[in-house]
Structures are given as C-alpha cells and as structure tokens.
Design an enzyme around this catalytic site. Structure first.
Site, PDB file in Angstrom:
ATOM      1  N   GLU A 162      70.026  24.699 -60.373  1.00  0.00           N
ATOM      2  CA  GLU A 162      71.240  24.612 -61.191  1.00  0.00           C
ATOM      3  C   GLU A 162      70.945  23.984 -62.556  1.00  0.00           C
ATOM      4  OE1 GLU A 162      74.499  22.821 -59.156  1.00  0.00           O
ATOM      5  OE2 GLU A 162      74.553  24.331 -57.574  1.00  0.00           O
ATOM      6  N   GLU A 269      72.095  27.159 -51.145  1.00  0.00           N
ATOM      7  CA  GLU A 269      72.984  26.166 -50.547  1.00  0.00           C
ATOM      8  C   GLU A 269      74.240  26.925 -50.143  1.00  0.00           C
ATOM      9  OE1 GLU A 269      73.898  23.024 -53.271  1.00  0.00           O
ATOM     10  OE2 GLU A 269      71.841  22.276 -53.354  1.00  0.00           O
TER      11      GLU A 269
END
Length: 338
Positions: A162, A269
């Site tokens: 990210e 995730e």
C-alpha cells in the site's frame, strides 16, 4: 509475551473454524513438506506434483516490529493449529534478517505452509509523500531477501505494501518499479537454490489501483522491472447479505479479467469486521467459479487478535480449548474443486 503463548490455551473463532473447514475441502489439502512453487501464466504450481496451488493464507505477525519466525515453540504451536485449520500460507510483515529462522521455517515447511514476506520495515519503506529509492533501502531489502530466499517454502517477497494510497502519491510507483529492478538484479547475482518471486500489495482504492497495477505488471521493455505476482488488500465483503455481485469482488475480478494479466493475483489481505461476527462468506466466491480463474486465493487478516479485533486466534487460559476449535475456515469452500 510471545514466548509465553506456547504454554497457554488457544481459542479459534468458530466462524473462522467453519470457514477453514469449508475451504480445504474444495481445493485440496495442505501438502506435507512444502516443495517450491513455480509460476506459469497467472497461476502458482507445485514444482514436484505439478498441481495448481491455491493460497489459503493468514497474516502472521503476532506483534508489531517483532520477528514472528524466531521462537521455535511459538512457531510449532501456531503451525500445528494452522495445519489443523487448513492454512497453507502465511504472510509476515517484518523480520530480523540477522536472526536464525531455520527452526521456524522447517516447522512451517514440514506442515506444508509457505511464506510471503515483506521486504520493507518501518524505516525503509517507500513513502508516497516523499518517495525515493536509495542504496540504504536496497541493502535492507536485500538482507531480508538473502535471509529467506533459500528456504524451499519461501514463495516470494513484497516490494511494497500500500505504498500508493492517493492520487497525489501516484509518482511513487516509479520508485517502486526501480526497487523491483534492483531487487531482481540482486536475485540474478545471488543465484538462489530455487526461483523466488517479487510482488506488490495494492490498496483497494479505485483512484490509484488501476494505474499502479497496470504500471507494475507491465514489462517496460524488460521483465526485470515488472512484478511477478500481484495482491490486493480487500476489505469490501462486510455484511452477511453481501454477494459476489453486491460486494466489490465482481468489480475487482472484472478489472483483472479485462486487463488479462499474465501474473498470479490474490487477496493479499482479506476480511471485514464491521458487522461481527466475521462469517468469511466471501471465501465461497474467492475459491468458486466466479473468481478462481483469475485469483489464486486469499490471505485472511490476521492470525493473532489485537485491539483492532481482526484476529482469528486468542491465546489464554481456555478451560477446554479442544471444543473451542470449531473446524477450519478454508475447508468448506475448497473441496468441490478436487
């Protein structure tokens, strides 16, 4: 605190237990003694059996800024429970490259559990607000790579997690690509015992995700500057009434199928706890016909229960932990694919 956990009872949330049982049943069982994985097209395969490999994973960190792969007793406890639940992959966010990981990696490997590890730590990650790529960062990334690349059950490494979260940070992708190129040069120079792969875990932000994944998946004239696998951290399937169509999963899958990437993709995730308890109903889509052509599985966030309440396992003095373990979150949804 970690060392004490091996002496305590354990509790696995029943919803996770049901989910794990569901998944393992449909897409194969956990392999004993993990053989290296290889990539062909957009799929992972077992290098010995030739069978396609679906990731049934869990994020495994235990404590922030603490290496979870150094405590032999803790690894043995967790690996045994993961194997019981059908987990075949862990994602580890931070490790100490100077530590000895032989015991834990053997324990997980013998349990048929593979590893994806993040190369960055809290100090060396690329920052979208002030992006740069330096020799110091490269040396730190390479040290993690060298510490884990020769284990047969290490599949790959995350070049970033990210890094780009907003449109104004998009230029950081060029520094991520530079990191990929340098790390792949390091891999070539080191000549590890088996192929290791480099990937990127993208935020699920429609403003940045398409550009970032397109740029990193493209070769730019050489495969050495592109990632080998791609992850999305997805927290979209949140309600008991959600479906493949009403959640964001259809949109995410549509983008993959339209782009026709020639690299594996999976949920790096996965999970949502806005409407507890977590029922993991999304696994029926991840491992079913709607997604399995384009996705290679999922890494559930996360193993140990923390203040954010995403954890699947709580350690403590449970009066009867055997009855608290209700099954396996992956077993229910994976059997039909055998």
């Amino acid at each position: 605190m970690v060392g004490l956990r091996s002496k305590l009872g354990r509790y696995v949330r029943p919803a996770l237990a049901a989910l794990l049982v569901a998944s393992v049943a449909n897409i194969g069982t956990v392999d004993a003694a993990a053989a290296p994985l290889t990539i062909k097209g957009n799929k992972f395969f077992n290098s010995q059996t030739g069978a396609q490999f679906f990731i049934k994973g869990v994020a495994y960190q235990l404590q922030a800024k603490t290496d979870p792969l150094v405590d032999k007793a803790q690894c043995a406890l967790d690996a045994a429970l993961m194997q019981q639940l059908g987990v075949n992959t862990i994602r580890v966010y931070q490790v100490d490259p100077t530590a000895n990981h032989d015991d834990c990696m053997k324990i997980f490997g013998d349990a048929g559990i593979y590893l994806f590890v993040d190369l960055a730590n809290y100090e060396t990650g690329i920052n979208e607000d002030n992006p740069y790529w330096s020799q110091t960062q490269l040396s730190s990334f390479a040290a993690v790579l060298d510490a884990f690349a020769n284990y047969d059950n290490t599949v790959g490494f995350w070049i970033g997690n990210e890094v780009i979260t907003k449109a104004s940070g998009a230029r950081a992708v060029y520094f991520v690509a530079a990191a990929v190129a340098d790390i792949k040069t390091h891999i070539k120079d080191k000549k590890y015992g088996h192929q290791v792969y480099i990937g990127y875990a993208n935020t699920d932000n429609a403003d940045t995700r398409p550009f970032v994944q397109n740029y990193l998946a493209c070769n730019h004239g050489t495969a050495d500057s592109s990632i080998d696998f791609y992850g999305v951290n997805a927290y979209e399937w949140c309600l008991p009434t959600d479906t493949f169509e009403t959640s964001g999963y259809q949109r995410l899958t549509g983008y993959l199928s339209d782009a026709k990437y020639d690299i594996p993709a999976f949920l790096s995730e996965d999970g949502c706890n806005t409407s507890p308890p977590r029922l993991f109903q999304d696994m029926s889509a991840v491992y079913g016909p709607d997604m399995s052509d384009w996705w290679s599985g999922s890494i559930v966030y996360e193993w140990i229960n923390e203040a954010n309440k995403f954890g699947l396992v709580t350690y403590g003095n449970v009066s009867n932990p055997a009855t608290a373990v209700g099954g396996d979150p992956y077993a229910r949804y994976i059997t039909q694919r055998e």
